[in-house]
Scaffold this motif. Structure first.
Motif, mmCIF file in Angstrom:
data_model
loop_
_atom_site.group_PDB
_atom_site.id
_atom_site.type_symbol
_atom_site.label_atom_id
_atom_site.label_comp_id
_atom_site.label_asym_id
_atom_site.label_seq_id
_atom_site.Cartn_x
_atom_site.Cartn_y
_atom_site.Cartn_z
ATOM 1 N N LEU A 270 75.775 55.496 16.616
ATOM 2 C CA LEU A 270 75.505 54.630 15.474
ATOM 3 C C LEU A 270 76.731 54.487 14.595
ATOM 4 C CD1 LEU A 270 71.923 55.529 14.185
ATOM 5 C CD2 LEU A 270 72.743 53.268 14.867
ATOM 6 N N GLN A 271 77.424 55.613 14.314
ATOM 7 C CA GLN A 271 78.566 55.570 13.406
ATOM 8 C C GLN A 271 79.680 54.676 13.939
ATOM 9 O OE1 GLN A 271 79.389 57.260 9.994
ATOM 10 N NE2 GLN A 271 80.319 55.302 10.507
ATOM 11 N N GLU A 272 79.813 54.587 15.250
ATOM 12 C CA GLU A 272 80.840 53.712 15.817
ATOM 13 C C GLU A 272 80.522 52.244 15.569
ATOM 14 O OE1 GLU A 272 81.427 54.692 19.893
ATOM 15 O OE2 GLU A 272 82.722 56.406 19.417
ATOM 16 N N ARG A 273 79.289 51.945 15.169
ATOM 17 C CA ARG A 273 78.864 50.573 14.908
ATOM 18 C C ARG A 273 78.645 50.326 13.415
ATOM 19 N NH1 ARG A 273 77.030 47.686 19.014
ATOM 20 N NH2 ARG A 273 75.299 46.779 17.828
ATOM 21 N N GLN A 274 79.016 51.277 12.599
ATOM 22 C CA GLN A 274 78.848 51.175 11.156
ATOM 23 C C GLN A 274 80.189 51.352 10.452
ATOM 24 O OE1 GLN A 274 76.229 54.493 10.733
ATOM 25 N NE2 GLN A 274 74.354 53.310 11.025
ATOM 26 N N PHE A 275 80.229 50.913 9.185
ATOM 27 C CA PHE A 275 81.426 51.099 8.367
ATOM 28 C C PHE A 275 81.710 52.590 8.209
ATOM 29 C CE2 PHE A 275 83.871 50.701 4.303
ATOM 30 C CZ PHE A 275 84.804 49.772 4.735
ATOM 31 N N GLY A 276 82.981 52.970 8.330
ATOM 32 C CA GLY A 276 83.369 54.373 8.317
ATOM 33 C C GLY A 276 83.421 54.986 6.931
ATOM 34 N N TYR A 277 83.904 56.213 6.878
ATOM 35 C CA TYR A 277 83.846 57.028 5.672
ATOM 36 C C TYR A 277 85.206 57.071 4.970
ATOM 37 C CZ TYR A 277 81.809 60.749 2.783
ATOM 38 O OH TYR A 277 81.296 61.482 1.732
ATOM 39 N N ASN A 278 85.166 57.216 3.659
ATOM 40 C CA ASN A 278 86.364 57.415 2.831
ATOM 41 C C ASN A 278 87.438 56.359 3.094
ATOM 42 O OD1 ASN A 278 85.709 59.408 1.032
ATOM 43 N ND2 ASN A 278 86.467 61.078 2.283
ATOM 44 N N ASN A 279 87.077 55.121 2.752
ATOM 45 C CA ASN A 279 87.998 53.999 2.896
ATOM 46 C C ASN A 279 89.218 54.188 2.000
ATOM 47 O OD1 ASN A 279 85.032 52.520 1.849
ATOM 48 N ND2 ASN A 279 86.499 53.296 0.331
ATOM 49 N N ASP A 280 90.394 53.842 2.519
ATOM 50 C CA ASP A 280 91.638 53.960 1.757
ATOM 51 C C ASP A 280 92.318 52.602 1.682
ATOM 52 O OD1 ASP A 280 94.419 54.621 0.934
ATOM 53 O OD2 ASP A 280 93.717 56.676 1.084
ATOM 54 N N TYR A 281 93.319 52.330 2.536
ATOM 55 C CA TYR A 281 93.994 51.032 2.475
ATOM 56 C C TYR A 281 92.986 49.903 2.625
ATOM 57 C CZ TYR A 281 96.823 46.980 3.488
ATOM 58 O OH TYR A 281 97.373 45.716 3.455
ATOM 59 N N LEU A 282 93.255 48.831 1.903
ATOM 60 C CA LEU A 282 92.348 47.694 1.877
ATOM 61 C C LEU A 282 93.145 46.407 1.767
ATOM 62 C CD1 LEU A 282 89.507 46.364 1.342
ATOM 63 C CD2 LEU A 282 89.901 46.863 -1.085
ATOM 64 N N ASP A 283 92.713 45.381 2.476
ATOM 65 C CA ASP A 283 93.191 44.028 2.226
ATOM 66 C C ASP A 283 92.039 43.059 2.447
ATOM 67 O OD1 ASP A 283 94.856 42.027 1.426
ATOM 68 O OD2 ASP A 283 96.201 42.117 3.153
ATOM 69 N N ILE A 284 92.091 41.969 1.698
ATOM 70 C CA ILE A 284 91.153 40.860 1.843
ATOM 71 C C ILE A 284 91.995 39.664 2.274
ATOM 72 C CG2 ILE A 284 89.402 39.431 0.747
ATOM 73 C CD1 ILE A 284 88.602 42.347 0.737
ATOM 74 N N ILE A 285 91.948 39.323 3.538
ATOM 75 C CA ILE A 285 92.789 38.273 4.104
ATOM 76 C C ILE A 285 91.977 36.990 4.132
ATOM 77 C CG2 ILE A 285 94.196 37.585 6.075
ATOM 78 C CD1 ILE A 285 94.330 40.554 6.857
ATOM 79 N N GLU A 286 92.287 36.073 3.240
ATOM 80 C CA GLU A 286 91.466 34.874 3.065
ATOM 81 C C GLU A 286 91.882 33.760 4.011
ATOM 82 O OE1 GLU A 286 90.770 33.498 -0.920
ATOM 83 O OE2 GLU A 286 91.076 35.516 -1.751
ATOM 84 N N GLY A 287 90.895 32.958 4.394
ATOM 85 C CA GLY A 287 91.147 31.762 5.169
ATOM 86 C C GLY A 287 91.634 30.629 4.288
ATOM 87 N N PRO A 288 92.008 29.511 4.867
ATOM 88 C CA PRO A 288 92.620 28.409 4.114
ATOM 89 C C PRO A 288 91.761 27.881 2.979
ATOM 90 C CG PRO A 288 92.890 28.090 6.480
ATOM 91 C CD PRO A 288 91.958 29.245 6.308
ATOM 92 N N ALA A 289 90.458 27.824 3.140
ATOM 93 C CA ALA A 289 89.601 27.252 2.100
ATOM 94 C C ALA A 289 89.163 28.271 1.068
ATOM 95 C CB ALA A 289 88.368 26.610 2.739
ATOM 96 N N GLY A 290 89.464 29.547 1.320
ATOM 97 C CA GLY A 290 89.065 30.584 0.386
ATOM 98 C C GLY A 290 87.593 30.918 0.417
ATOM 99 N N LEU A 291 86.866 30.423 1.423
ATOM 100 C CA LEU A 291 85.431 30.694 1.513
ATOM 101 C C LEU A 291 85.114 31.757 2.558
ATOM 102 C CD1 LEU A 291 83.990 27.079 1.238
ATOM 103 C CD2 LEU A 291 84.433 28.735 -0.587
ATOM 104 N N GLY A 292 86.031 31.975 3.492
ATOM 105 C CA GLY A 292 85.891 33.024 4.488
ATOM 106 C C GLY A 292 87.072 33.967 4.392
ATOM 107 N N ALA A 293 86.874 35.214 4.781
ATOM 108 C CA ALA A 293 87.950 36.198 4.704
ATOM 109 C C ALA A 293 87.675 37.314 5.695
ATOM 110 C CB ALA A 293 88.072 36.759 3.291
ATOM 111 N N LEU A 294 88.721 38.109 5.952
ATOM 112 C CA LEU A 294 88.590 39.342 6.706
ATOM 113 C C LEU A 294 88.916 40.505 5.779
ATOM 114 C CD1 LEU A 294 90.271 38.543 10.144
ATOM 115 C CD2 LEU A 294 87.840 38.636 9.593
#
Length: 708
Positions: free
Chosen positions: A165-189
């Motif tokens: 299950l954990q391999e299919r879920q968000f992990g623990y103790n997040n550190d580095y982060l980026d929000i990489i936006e698409g051209p229209a600013g409505l979708g992101a990674l």
């Protein structure tokens, strides 16, 4: 089986180790957290034990006799300028926890200038279990530990968690982060690291050896990285993440990686599982990182030594803090590679401590560990393109008295969005030149007193040299082949007389000015008996609050081999610490700040600093701080937000043009136990309650802050 230490008291705790299987049968083995009684304020000995293997309790690995050179000296592309493909809609939608209003806090001073107006908040007491944001702002989590990425059926339940299950879920103790936006600013990674785990508050105590082993496997799966697709209705509005979206991805402690660079295929990387020395399972201790100009994400493997038991007798083992002692997690009982004493696994620790590159646009591409950038406790890596077109990566080794590094690619960057250009650029970190920094101060030795008092010229400053360790893949250090050099780069850097620093963490080039900012978190050992004393680039003995160095490369070229430098900030609380300095700004007008860690910049050029450990020195929760770098307010530190009790602020992203700020909240409630949790962030439901995906206990999360 569980831990409930009282910070700073040395309280005996009960924990399970590799050699302690009878603990799960009810026979407790009593252990002391080594750092109990050696931390201050809220700084947790649990964090020291789990995150960095009690590094400050053990001898400093750098025992070299490097001299500090005091000779009088003679007088692109942004980090987030990335390619981004179209984000396909997909899967069921999971909305984050309930939106939180701003917690009340007294204001400190007038609103800060720039495109993200706010009135600085007052420092927040270390026991406050809340995200505190300025008046007029709101916050909410985007995603939390355990949130499903691929199917709504992967429901989070900490009492029934499995590795699968954990391999299919968000992990623990997040550190580095980026929000990489698409051209229209409505979708992101969203791309995030998952650095380490605290099993004592993640699960109920194991009742059988089999259950204990499964919890260890869950912890391995909770490490690594995550890529998550986001969407929103319009710019400036909060994000929601999409379950089952095509680019969602988990990278764990078991994910296959490939090696690139001088050590790929080296005998130093071979094991019984990988006799070719070209592939490796997993990434661990992923701390900070950076987004490259070609749209990939770099992640730094930091405190990898704490995951391995070794013979602990070689010079390399000692220099990297590897030892013959049971690890804090006992993973060696479920996977033989974590005990390098096992035949065939002697080189397994050599396969960690690298810069990792992941392509968030291609979930099927194997991530890469780039050996050309050297092996050490990487906080992260940040890339810019030099004037000659070469990719330049800045890196810090997060260890007391260790070094600052730079990598310059052999090949040049190809601009443009074509697939061919991108494929080429993804090879840039595989070959190049590696340098280590040597700082030279310009003040007389007797004026560097260790108190933080400025020398007579009014600044801690000077010049520096990038000393070559490897040029275009060829070792420049006698006695080291190229593969030996990158695997044991600390030893090579010792040999060339690099400058010992106070834990270089994030190292970020400014996207507009080109200046490079080196965050030195702290070093309480500086000036102790038998250890190096104050130097001009590290001017305080017993440096508990940290400082920030500003570097200007010669000719404003990131690929230059010489630089100028000065100290921008000498951190602390000016009300109680007279050794502080804020680029000349009046200290009585700044927010107190301690232990700076991660850096980012806004669109108008201000620096933003996230802290790690501030409560250990000045009694407040960690936070995010804005610091102007130009004009009359240069050096004016202003606190924007505070994170909950016992948490650390990580991975800041500032999008001031749309009044959005993002942080990763790591290890909330670190000192709790399963039975008595110390934080209920971010769900704030009744203790032990599990309802609708919300849980009455701490969940490390990515938080968004916006102005409605």
């Amino acid at each position: 089986m569980s831990a409930r230490p009282h910070p700073g008291t040395g309280t005996v705790v009960t924990m399970t180790t590799t050699d302690d299987r009878d603990a799960v049968r009810g026979v407790s083995r009593r252990l002391l957290l080594p750092m109990a009684g050696h931390t201050a304020g809220k700084r947790s000995p649990v964090t020291c034990h789990l995150k960095c293997a009690d590094a400050c309790f053990h001898p400093v690995p750098n025992t070299s006799d490097n001299e500090y050179f005091r000779d009088i000296a003679s007088a692109s592309l942004t980090r987030r300028s990335v390619l981004w493909g179209a984000v396909a809609a997909g899967g069921a939608i999971v909305v984050g926890a309930a939106i939180g209003d701003a917690q009340p806090a007294a204001a400190l001073g007038r609103p800060g200038k720039g495109r993200l107006p706010f009135t600085p908040i007052a420092p927040v007491g270390a026991s406050v279990d809340a995200v505190v944001v300025p008046d007029g702002y709101r916050w909410a989590p985007i995603i939390r530990w355990g949130d499903p990425l691929f199917s709504k059926r992967d429901v989070f339940d900490p009492t029934r968690q499995t590795a699968a299950l954990q391999e299919r879920q968000f992990g623990y103790n997040n550190d580095y982060l980026d929000i990489i936006e698409g051209p229209a600013g409505l979708g992101a990674l969203l791309v995030a690291n998952q650095e380490y785990t605290n099993e004592s508050i993640m699960f109920p105590p194991a009742t059988t050896p089999e259950e204990l082993d499964e919890q260890r496997r869950v912890a391995i799966a909770a490490h690594g990285m995550a890529v998550v697709q986001l969407y929103r209705t319009r710019r400036g509005k909060p994000w929601t993440y999409a379950v089952g979206a095509p680019l969602n991805r988990r990278i764990t402690g078991n994910t296959p990686f490939t090696f690139s660079g001088p050590a790929a295929g080296s005998a130093l990387l071979t094991t019984v599982e990988d006799p070719t020395g070209t592939t490796v399972r997993g990434t661990l201790g992923n701390c900070a990182g950076g987004t490259t100009p070609w749209g990939t994400v770099l992640s730094g493997e930091e405190n990898f030594n704490g995951y391995f038991r070794t013979a602990g007798t070689s010079a390399a083992d000692l220099r990297y803090g590897l030892a013959d002692r049971a690890t804090s997690r006992g993973w060696e009982s479920v996977d033989p590679r974590f005990d390098a004493r096992n035949p065939g696994y002697e080189n397994e620790p050599n396969r960690f401590g690298w810069i990792v590159e992941v392509d968030p646009l291609d979930p099927h591409s194997p991530p890469v560990k780039h050996t050309a950038l050297g092996r050490f406790k990487h906080e992260g890596a940040n890339v810019v393109i030099g004037r000659t077109g070469r990719a330049v990566a800045y890196m810090g080794d997060d260890e007391r008295f260790d070094y600052l590094y730079k990598f310059v690619s052999t090949d040049t960057y190809r601009p443009g969005k074509s697939l061919r250009a991108r494929r080429h650029n993804k090879t840039l970190l595989a070959a190049g030149s590696l340098y280590v920094a040597r700082f030279t101060g310009d003040s007389p030795v007797e004026e560097i007193t260790g108190t933080g008092a400025l020398p007579s010229d009014g600044a801690f400053d000077g010049t520096g040299q990038w000393v070559p360790l490897m040029i275009d893949g060829v070792s420049q250090v006698p006695g080291f082949s190229a593969d030996q050099l990158v695997v044991n780069v600390r030893l090579a850097a010792d040999a060339v007389g690099a400058t010992k620093m106070d834990r270089c963490e994030d190292v970020e080039p400014h996207p507009r000015s080109g200046r490079v900012y080196v965050v030195c978190t702290n070093n309480t050992d500086r000036g102790k008996v038998g250890k190096e004393g104050a130097t001009e680039p590290n001017p305080r003995s017993g440096n508990r609050d940290g400082h920030v160095i500003e570097i200007t490369e010669a000719g404003d070229d990131a690929a230059a081999t010489t630089f100028g430098w000065s100290i921008l900030l000498v951190c602390g609380d000016p009300a109680t610490n007279t050794s502080t300095y804020f680029a000349g700004f009046p200290p009585e007008k700044v927010s107190p700040i301690s232990c700076p860690d991660n850096v980012t910049f806004d669109s108008v050029g201000n620096m933003w600093l996230a802290t790690d450990g501030a409560p250990g020195v000045i009694g407040y929760c960690d936070g995010l701080f804005k610091v102007p770098l130009e004009g009359p307010e240069r050096g004016r530190v202003q606190q924007f937000l505070s994170v909950p009790a016992q948490a650390e602020t990580c991975g800041p992203v500032v999008r001031d043009e749309e009044s959005m700020v993002y942080v990763a909240v790591q290890h909330p409630g670190e000192d709790g136990t399963w039975a008595q949790q110390h934080s209920y962030f971010p769900d704030y439901v009744a203790p032990g309650t599990l309802s609708g995906g919300r849980w009455g206990g701490p969940r490390p999360s990515v938080v968004q802050v916006w102005k409605p």
